[in-house]
Scaffold this motif. Structure first.
Motif, short mmCIF file in Angstrom:
data_model
loop_
_atom_site.label_atom_id
_atom_site.label_comp_id
_atom_site.label_asym_id
_atom_site.label_seq_id
_atom_site.Cartn_x
_atom_site.Cartn_y
_atom_site.Cartn_z
N ALA A 1 0.84 -1.20 0.00
CA ALA A 1 0.00 0.00 0.00
C ALA A 1 0.87 1.25 0.00
CB ALA A 1 -0.92 0.01 1.21
N ILE A 2 0.43 2.26 -0.75
CA ILE A 2 1.13 3.55 -0.78
C ILE A 2 0.11 4.67 -0.62
CG2 ILE A 2 2.95 2.66 -2.28
CD1 ILE A 2 1.66 4.23 -4.59
N ASP A 3 0.55 5.77 -0.01
CA ASP A 3 -0.33 6.94 0.09
C ASP A 3 0.49 8.23 0.13
OD1 ASP A 3 -2.86 8.31 0.41
OD2 ASP A 3 -2.12 8.79 2.42
N THR A 4 0.06 9.20 -0.70
CA THR A 4 0.71 10.52 -0.73
C THR A 4 -0.34 11.63 -0.80
OG1 THR A 4 0.88 10.50 -3.16
CG2 THR A 4 2.75 9.61 -1.93
N SER A 5 -1.55 11.35 -0.36
CA SER A 5 -2.67 12.26 -0.60
C SER A 5 -2.64 13.54 0.23
CB SER A 5 -3.99 11.53 -0.32
OG SER A 5 -4.04 11.17 1.05
N THR A 6 -1.90 13.52 1.34
CA THR A 6 -1.78 14.69 2.20
C THR A 6 -0.30 14.99 2.41
OG1 THR A 6 -1.77 13.36 4.23
CG2 THR A 6 -3.93 14.04 3.38
N GLU A 7 0.02 15.78 3.41
CA GLU A 7 1.43 16.05 3.69
C GLU A 7 2.15 14.81 4.20
OE1 GLU A 7 -0.89 18.40 6.94
OE2 GLU A 7 -1.28 17.57 4.94
N ALA A 8 1.40 13.78 4.58
CA ALA A 8 2.01 12.52 4.98
C ALA A 8 2.34 11.67 3.76
CB ALA A 8 1.07 11.75 5.90
N CYS A 9 3.43 10.94 3.86
CA CYS A 9 3.86 10.01 2.82
C CYS A 9 4.07 8.66 3.50
CB CYS A 9 5.15 10.51 2.18
SG CYS A 9 5.71 9.56 0.75
N SER B 1 -2.85 6.98 6.75
CA SER B 1 -1.63 6.19 6.68
C SER B 1 -1.90 4.91 5.89
CB SER B 1 -1.13 5.84 8.08
OG SER B 1 -0.01 4.96 8.01
N ALA B 2 -0.96 4.53 5.07
CA ALA B 2 -1.12 3.36 4.20
C ALA B 2 -1.34 2.07 4.99
CB ALA B 2 0.10 3.22 3.30
#
Length: 237
Positions: A6-14, A196-197
């Motif tokens: 799983a990956i996530d970059t939708s906000t300031e969190a990576c 979070s991913a």
């Protein structure tokens, strides 16, 4: 045994997370404006540390939005590139629902208000309720939208919640972003502010088992605001 990345970059969190041999590992960092530089090295790190290759992944999970336009596009683009290169299916997860899942896993919350600051005096918002479902011998949590995810002004969110049961947990940056929520006694009552991913894995696993995935070519980001703008144009519905 199912292996999910799983990956996530939708906000300031990576963030990046891996489900492998029934165990989860994850990486999470605040990376404002550096998502494109950080996400692939984080993917390499988590795979290397687990001793597996991207080709061994059964499905790629990604935060499909809503969130920042740039961040959501980055997640969708990286997910598409990885899925195309390995010919594996993809599963898009709502970032609002991912925070609800975190509230459930950390606090047992089943009635969750999720909001991300969308700027321009608006929030990305949904009201979610957890339901238990059983697949074969395993039990999972499935999230039902009581109020469908949308981009709304604080006033509209408050109005929609006026008739709802107030025994809820609030998650996301939206509640602290606008004074209208504090005046309506709607404030952040958890420590969960960013998706979070790692919590996307829990949502994605039953979807994978039910073959609810898409191909790499079908991957699309969800902006919400674009849809609202489209509907406001003359002659559009």
């Amino acid at each position: 045994m199912t292996t999910l990345l799983a990956i996530d970059t939708s906000t300031e969190a990576c963030s990046v997370a891996l489900l492998y041999k029934g165990e989860k590992t994850h990486l999470f960092e605040i990376a404002q404006r550096t998502h494109t530089k950080r996400i692939l090295p984080m993917v390499d790190d988590i795979l290397t540390n687990s001793g597996i290759r991207i080709a061994q992944i059964d499905a790629l999970v990604f935060g499909r939005g809503p969130g920042s336009f740039t961040g959501v596009r980055v997640a969708a683009g990286i997910a598409q590139g990885l899925a195309l290169g390995t010919d594996i299916p993809a599963i898009g997860i709502s970032n609002l629902t991912a925070m609800a899942q975190q509230a459930y896993e950390q606090n047992g919350s089943i009635n969750v208000l999720s909001a991300i600051d969308a700027r321009m005096n608006e929030v990305y918002f949904s009201h979610l309720m957890a339901e238990k479902v059983r697949l074969d011998s395993d039990e999972f949590i499935q999230w039902k939208e009581i109020i469908k995810e949308q981009v709304s002004s604080p006033e509209k969110v408050i109005q929609q919640l006026s008739a709802c049961d107030k025994d809820w947990t609030t998650v996301g940056t939206g509640w602290s972003a606008y004074s209208q929520f504090a005046l309506a006694d709607l404030t952040l009552n958890s420590n969960i502010t960013l998706p979070s991913a790692q919590y996307m894995l829990s949502i994605a696993l039953p979807l994978y088992k039910q073959k609810q995935w898409i191909s790499a070519l079908e991957i699309e980001p969800v902006y919400l605001r674009n849809e609202v703008t489209w509907k406001k144009l003359p002659g559009r519905e």
